[in-house]
Write an enzyme that holds these catalytic residues in place. Structure first.
Site, PDB file in Angstrom:
ATOM      1  N   LYS A 185     -21.731 -18.775  -8.674  1.00  7.97           N
ATOM      2  CA  LYS A 185     -22.172 -18.924  -9.957  1.00  7.97           C
ATOM      3  C   LYS A 185     -22.371 -20.276 -10.305  1.00  7.97           C
ATOM      4  O   LYS A 185     -21.791 -21.180  -9.664  1.00  7.97           O
ATOM      5  CB  LYS A 185     -21.053 -18.351 -10.929  1.00  7.97           C
ATOM      6  CG  LYS A 185     -21.551 -17.829 -12.332  1.00  7.97           C
ATOM      7  CD  LYS A 185     -22.192 -16.641 -12.444  1.00  7.97           C
ATOM      8  CE  LYS A 185     -22.887 -16.575 -13.754  1.00  7.97           C
ATOM      9  NZ  LYS A 185     -23.047 -15.015 -13.856  1.00  7.97           N
ATOM     10  N   SER A 237     -31.634  -8.250  -9.139  1.00  7.22           N
ATOM     11  CA  SER A 237     -32.022  -9.441  -8.480  1.00  7.22           C
ATOM     12  C   SER A 237     -32.172  -9.153  -6.997  1.00  7.22           C
ATOM     13  O   SER A 237     -33.066  -9.757  -6.172  1.00  7.22           O
ATOM     14  CB  SER A 237     -30.750 -10.459  -8.657  1.00  7.22           C
ATOM     15  OG  SER A 237     -31.161 -11.126  -9.904  1.00  7.22           O
ATOM     16  N   ASP A 284     -28.682 -16.838 -16.317  1.00  7.17           N
ATOM     17  CA  ASP A 284     -27.520 -16.401 -17.346  1.00  7.17           C
ATOM     18  C   ASP A 284     -27.764 -16.829 -18.543  1.00  7.17           C
ATOM     19  O   ASP A 284     -28.908 -17.046 -18.988  1.00  7.17           O
ATOM     20  CB  ASP A 284     -26.093 -16.758 -16.535  1.00  7.17           C
ATOM     21  CG  ASP A 284     -24.958 -15.993 -17.132  1.00  7.17           C
ATOM     22  OD1 ASP A 284     -24.581 -15.015 -16.493  1.00  7.17           O
ATOM     23  OD2 ASP A 284     -24.198 -16.459 -18.149  1.00  7.17           O
TER      24      ASP A 284
HETATM   25  N1  GLU Z   1     -26.088 -13.732 -14.530  1.00  7.30           N
HETATM   26  C1  GLU Z   1     -26.300 -12.362 -14.094  1.00  7.30           C
HETATM   27  C2  GLU Z   1     -24.676 -11.810 -13.726  1.00  7.30           C
HETATM   28  O1  GLU Z   1     -23.933 -12.195 -14.651  1.00  7.30           O
HETATM   29  C3  GLU Z   1     -27.208 -12.157 -13.054  1.00  7.30           C
HETATM   30  C4  GLU Z   1     -26.880 -12.576 -11.830  1.00  7.30           C
HETATM   31  C5  GLU Z   1     -27.951 -12.520 -10.716  1.00  7.30           C
HETATM   32  O2  GLU Z   1     -28.817 -11.960 -10.984  1.00  7.30           O
HETATM   33  O3  GLU Z   1     -27.739 -13.122  -9.630  1.00  7.30           O
HETATM   34  O4  GLU Z   1     -24.584 -10.856 -13.338  1.00  7.30           O
END
Ligand code: GLU
Length: 450
Positions: free
Chosen positions: A125, A382, A165
């Site tokens: 993240k 994704s 995000d």
């Molecule tokens: N931000 C999204 C999550 O909390 C997607 C993350 C992604 O697609 O890599 O899972």
């Protein structure tokens, strides 16, 4: 229980002032008790000690020049938490509240969420304490370029693949991808959530919201219930909330709320999706403007919220979809929902319910889909984008949507069956946490002490 206490105390010493991270760790460890007690191997291989320590954390300065010619400085982060199951995968959040604790809790949750998808992706993240609100396109571009001037050296299509995000959508991904390409000379699938014009996947934009509704549907089906005709409370007004609302309508439900940082909207006949999209996706203005188009709706500003929670959870409904942000649903909110007859909660956001709120849901034995299971459709899609990029293919909307449904069904069943295996059939928190943990932990053991 003492190892939970010991782990948290140790983290408080070695990683001070990271309340959200301790909260996420405590929640996981709490659920893992039954599997840790019966499996010596996890202790022997120091799995918990290794799991709570990110493989790598990058913190960097992000200087940029605003439209007035002033130099601004933000803090940038990327946490590469765990790569046992695949390349680090997880979004970037641009929001003024971002700090090391928030990114770390999100990265930690991402490990288990990604494991639950059944796809080969590790957990990571990142983000910055940058506030995109009110910034011009030029400012956003210069910020994204500066952010990538540092981050590009740490990411790659088989090592670390960021996405969006809160505060990071297709526009930001475009600017970051462009700068990455310029610096490396590579046209890689190094980000997901890309535009459909140059490597993005159909359904990625909708996936988190759609997935969260599919998850609710599967929970309800097991109770011989359906979404049809159900009144639903949705919080948030971003990507996740908008596509949760869209899918709820498609499946015959009636979403009556949404919210942003300034207030909550309640429209008893149902939120008008076209107006919501126009306000939030096109014009990017406050929700309050909705009233100009629909005077019969009600708007509750943040200043009028109950002292112990949020207005959005105080309306009568059968289902709730928290799709805004962490800790947006308090114990009192959960009690209000139960008192108003809620039968299910499916979390589109990451850790939106406080630990006390989760307890209320579990004790009431309603259908409760925790974020790391219910919102995994985004990251799963994704990975479908990565698969299309790697094989130079493009799949149709229907193909991707079908795969998403299957993934969400498998996540639900895995969480449900694991919960039953450990003697708590209704407890999807326990089921999701143990199922995700077991996969990562066993992979870590097989890969040795690394
Ligand atoms: N931000 C999204 C999550 O909390 C997607 C993350 C992604 O697609 O890599 O899972």
């Amino acid at each position: 229980m003492t190892y939970i206490h010991d782990t948290i105390v140790k983290l408080q010493k070695t990683s001070p002032a990271q309340a959200e991270f301790y909260q996420a760790v405590e929640e996981i460890l709490d659920s893992l008790q039954p599997i840790l007690e019966t499996n010596e191997k996890y202790k022997k291989h120091a799995i918990i000690e290794r799991m709570v320590e990110p493989e790598r954390q990058i913190m960097f300065r992000v200087p940029w020049v605003d439209d007035q010619g002033n130099v601004q400085v933000n803090k940038g982060y990327r946490i590469e938490f765990n790569s046992a199951l695949g390349p680090y995968k997880g979004g970037l959040r641009f929001h003024p509240s971002v700090n090391a604790s928030i990114i770390k809790f999100l990265g930690f949750e991402q490990i288990f969420k990604n494991a639950l998808t059944g796809l080969p992706i590790g957990g990571g993240k990142g983000g910055a304490n940058f506030d995109p609100k009110g910034k011009s396109d030029g400012e956003i571009m210069r910020f994204c370029q500066s952010f990538i001037n540092e981050l590009y050296r740490h990411i790659g299509p088989t090592s670390d693949v960021p996405a969006g995000d809160i505060g990071v959508g297709a526009r930001e991904i475009g600017y970051m991808f462009g700068q990455y390409k310029r610096l490396t000379g590579n046209y890689d699938g190094v980000f997901t959530g890309k535009s459909l014009l140059w490597g993005g996947s159909l359904v990625r934009k909708e996936a988190t919201g759609y997935g969260c509704v599919y998850f609710a549907q599967y929970m309800l089906e097991d109770q011989n219930q359906s979404l049809a005709g159900k009144t639903c409370l949705v919080s948030g007004a971003g990507n996740v909330a908008i596509y949760t609302i869209e899918k709820l309508y498609e499946l015959g439900a009636r979403p009556v709320t949404c919210s942003d940082s300034s207030g909550t909207l309640y429209h008893e006949t149902g939120i008008n999706l076209a107006t919501l999209k126009e306000l939030k996706e096109v014009r990017k203005v406050r929700l309050e403007e909705y009233l100009q188009h629909h005077p019969d709706a009600r708007y509750i500003p943040v200043s009028d919220y109950p002292a112990d929670g949020h207005a959005v959870w105080r309306f009568p409904a059968e289902l709730a979809f928290p799709c805004a942000t962490q800790n947006e649903l308090t114990e009192q909110d959960a009690q209000a929902l139960i008192a108003n007859g809620i039968i299910g909660v499916s979390e589109g956001a990451n850790m939106p319910s406080t630990q006390d709120a989760v307890e209320v849901f579990l004790n009431a034995k309603i259908c409760y889909g925790p974020g790391k299971a219910a919102n995994a459709g985004g990251v799963a899609t994704s990975q479908l984008e990565m698969a299309q990029n790697a094989s130079m293919q493009t799949w149709s909307f229907a193909e991707v949507d079908e795969k998403l449904k299957v993934i969400m069904k498998n996540i639900y069943r895995n969480a449900r069956d694991t919960a039953a295996e450990f003697g708590e059939p209704h407890n999807l928190v326990l089921g999701a946490n143990i199922a995700g943990f077991r996969k990562v932990a066993d992979a870590m053991i097989e890969q040795g002490v690394v």
